[in-house]
Design an enzyme around this catalytic site. Sequence first.
Site, short mmCIF file in Angstrom:
data_model
loop_
_atom_site.label_atom_id
_atom_site.label_comp_id
_atom_site.label_asym_id
_atom_site.label_seq_id
_atom_site.Cartn_x
_atom_site.Cartn_y
_atom_site.Cartn_z
N ALA A 63 21.61 -54.56 5.70
CA ALA A 63 20.46 -55.44 5.82
C ALA A 63 19.95 -55.71 4.40
O ALA A 63 20.21 -54.94 3.48
CB ALA A 63 19.39 -54.79 6.67
N GLY A 108 23.55 -51.97 7.90
CA GLY A 108 23.68 -53.03 8.90
C GLY A 108 25.09 -53.60 9.00
O GLY A 108 25.45 -54.17 10.03
#
Length: 276
Positions: A63, A108
């Site tokens: 992320a 992520g």
Amino acid sequence: MEFVLYEVKDAVGIITINRPQALNALNSQVLDELDEVFSNVDLNTVRCLVLTGAGEKSFVAGADIAEMSTLTKAEGEAFGKKGNDVFRKIETFPIPVIAAVNGFALGGGCEISMSCDIRLCSDNAVFGQPEVGLGITPGFGGTQRLARLVGTGMAKQLIYTARNIKAPEALRIGLVNQVVSAELDEAGNQVKSAQENLLATAEKMAATIAANAPIAVRNCKKAINDGLEVDMDKAIVIEEKLFGDCFETEDQRAGMGNFLEKDKEKKLKVVPFKNR
Ligand code: CO8
């Protein structure tokens, strides 16, 4: 779209996260675009998807840390939900999704690969959940899917230590299905880079899946996914219903007909899904 590319080759769709300047890190815009691309896949014609990252270095390096760095508790939770919603959409998408992991799959990035049905990676791939080193937990499903994929003890070890692992270890613990290296000719010259060979391998696998009966493939995905969420008594009922659902379809008639007619090619003469 700025950060996500979509290309269709016959019955295979290829989705590429294309933000190489940030090693394909997932910011809100990338997540929104991914959501939109999946919503727009034509399920009448596309039977399998490949998800990859642009460039040779990184699949998805996590992320977006810059975007996350100033979030409040409520915003952090909302960002987690945004990612989780997209990843759950991938996981429950009606057709199979193959992750072609080219390089870094951190945070992520590891998490989005785990929401796919199958993970193939290049031999330079690096997996990890480095979140505790950044002062957060994995927030896009990592605590749940890693434990389900590699077992609780190994998942806890990887998440608590924030240690990155290379492709051979990812293969050994069952995080990836296959590691793909560069293709060499007999003289040892490179014919395809690991990245090119990875995509070719993923596309070939996707084409193999796409050539099978589409209703049956979808029902297999649903049976496996839904069955894993309940106890065995309920799970086998899920299978029975999805098995029964295949009958009286063109898939089943053609598939069994080919066998009974001793069709040499044994190719499924299945109709497009919309004609079901
Ligand atoms: N976010 C934002 N930008 C990134 C990220 C990222 N995750 N990763 C790399 N970049 C950017 C770098 O800032 C750099 O940008 P610039 O050129 O403008 O400085 C560019 O990409 C290239 O990166 P590096 O120069 O660092 O490249 P290196 O080859 O030196 O290093 C690494 C590559 C090892 C992959 C390194 O970039 C790295 O460690 N990246 C971060 C990896 C990471 O920690 N990922 C996990 C993030 S946390 C997460 O994913 C949580 C998910 C759940 C969220 C839930 C929300 C509530």
